[in-house]
Design a protein around this motif. Structure first.
Motif, PDB file in Angstrom:
ATOM      1  N   UNK A   1       3.194  13.122 -18.263  1.00 19.34           N
ATOM      2  CA  UNK A   1       4.188  13.093 -17.199  1.00 19.34           C
ATOM      3  C   UNK A   1       5.437  13.890 -17.547  1.00 19.34           C
ATOM      4  N   UNK A   2       5.639  14.159 -18.821  1.00 21.11           N
ATOM      5  CA  UNK A   2       6.787  14.931 -19.301  1.00 21.11           C
ATOM      6  C   UNK A   2       6.390  15.615 -20.597  1.00 21.11           C
ATOM      7  N   UNK A   3       7.246  16.521 -21.079  1.00 19.20           N
ATOM      8  CA  UNK A   3       6.971  17.197 -22.349  1.00 19.20           C
ATOM      9  C   UNK A   3       8.242  17.221 -23.185  1.00 19.20           C
TER      10      UNK A   3
ATOM     11  N   UNK B   1      13.518  18.795 -23.316  1.00 24.94           N
ATOM     12  CA  UNK B   1      12.784  17.762 -22.588  1.00 24.94           C
ATOM     13  C   UNK B   1      12.423  18.338 -21.225  1.00 24.94           C
ATOM     14  N   UNK B   2      11.161  18.268 -20.861  1.00 24.74           N
ATOM     15  CA  UNK B   2      10.724  18.839 -19.597  1.00 24.74           C
ATOM     16  C   UNK B   2      10.098  17.818 -18.674  1.00 24.74           C
ATOM     17  N   UNK B   3      10.500  17.891 -17.402  1.00 25.82           N
ATOM     18  CA  UNK B   3       9.951  16.998 -16.384  1.00 25.82           C
ATOM     19  C   UNK B   3      10.102  17.670 -15.020  1.00 25.82           C
TER      20      UNK B   3
ATOM     21  N   UNK C   1       0.830  -1.205   0.000  1.00 26.21           N
ATOM     22  CA  UNK C   1       0.000   0.000   0.000  1.00 26.21           C
ATOM     23  C   UNK C   1       0.864   1.255   0.000  1.00 26.21           C
ATOM     24  N   UNK C   2       1.899   1.299   0.844  1.00 30.47           N
ATOM     25  CA  UNK C   2       2.800   2.461   0.883  1.00 30.47           C
ATOM     26  C   UNK C   2       3.530   2.651  -0.443  1.00 30.47           C
ATOM     27  N   UNK C   3       3.922   1.570  -1.052  1.00 28.90           N
ATOM     28  CA  UNK C   3       4.592   1.654  -2.356  1.00 28.90           C
ATOM     29  C   UNK C   3       3.636   2.217  -3.406  1.00 28.90           C
TER      30      UNK C   3
ATOM     31  N   UNK D   1       1.759   9.365  -5.730  1.00 30.89           N
ATOM     32  CA  UNK D   1       2.215  10.728  -5.438  1.00 30.89           C
ATOM     33  C   UNK D   1       3.244  11.186  -6.465  1.00 30.89           C
ATOM     34  N   UNK D   2       4.145  10.296  -6.852  1.00 29.75           N
ATOM     35  CA  UNK D   2       5.159  10.625  -7.859  1.00 29.75           C
ATOM     36  C   UNK D   2       4.513  10.948  -9.204  1.00 29.75           C
ATOM     37  N   UNK D   3       3.582  10.140  -9.628  1.00 31.48           N
ATOM     38  CA  UNK D   3       2.897  10.368 -10.908  1.00 31.48           C
ATOM     39  C   UNK D   3       2.102  11.671 -10.867  1.00 31.48           C
ATOM     40  N   UNK D   4       1.450  11.952  -9.747  1.00 30.01           N
ATOM     41  CA  UNK D   4       0.696  13.198  -9.604  1.00 30.01           C
ATOM     42  C   UNK D   4       1.626  14.406  -9.674  1.00 30.01           C
ATOM     43  N   UNK D   5       2.772  14.322  -8.988  1.00 29.10           N
ATOM     44  CA  UNK D   5       3.745  15.422  -9.030  1.00 29.10           C
ATOM     45  C   UNK D   5       4.265  15.642 -10.437  1.00 29.10           C
TER      46      UNK D   5
END
Length: 129
Positions: A87-89, A104-106, A12-14, A20-24
């Motif tokens: 997730x990136x541009x 490349x943007x992230x 669950x924590x993973x 959270x990483x994908x949302x950021x």
């Protein structure tokens, strides 16, 4: 198959950390304006180094803005296409049916190609538009 409580907590924590990483990544994906500004700044810094300018009195910003509006600046303004991949541009400039990646943007940061490549691609895009 029986999963222990501690193993379930780890899973669950993973999953929460991954969400959270994908949302950021999605919320901080750089837009076209960020790519444009970063490309111009990278080219201007390269051009000043190439020409040997070193302004310590604050005029560098003014000179950089004037220089960025030259042929390369026009090429970036007119022909930069930024594709948002959620997730990136990726920033590209096209000429003669060739498309070159220039940025490349992230995570809100834009990484640029070599300034010599930016200069060449932007000038070719103007000549062929």
């Amino acid at each position: 198959m029986h999963i222990k409580f501690n193993e379930m907590k780890k899973i669950i924590y993973t999953l929460l950390a991954l969400a959270a990483l994908i949302t950021a990544m999605a919320l901080t994906c750089p837009d076209r304006e960020k790519h444009r500004v970063t490309l111009k700044e990278a080219y201007n810094e390269y051009n000043f180094e190439k020409m040997g300018f070193d302004f310590g009195d604050g005029t560098q910003g003014l000179m950089m803005s004037v220089l960025g509006n030259g042929l390369v600046g026009v090429g970036i303004e007119r022909n930069l296409v930024v594709k948002n991949r959620f997730l990136f541009s990726v920033g590209t400039i096209s000429y003669r049916e060739v498309t070159e990646r220039v940025s490349f943007g992230i995570f809100g940061k834009v990484f640029t190609a070599d300034p010599e490549k930016i200069e060449t691609v932007a000038e070719l895009s103007i000549q062929n538009s």
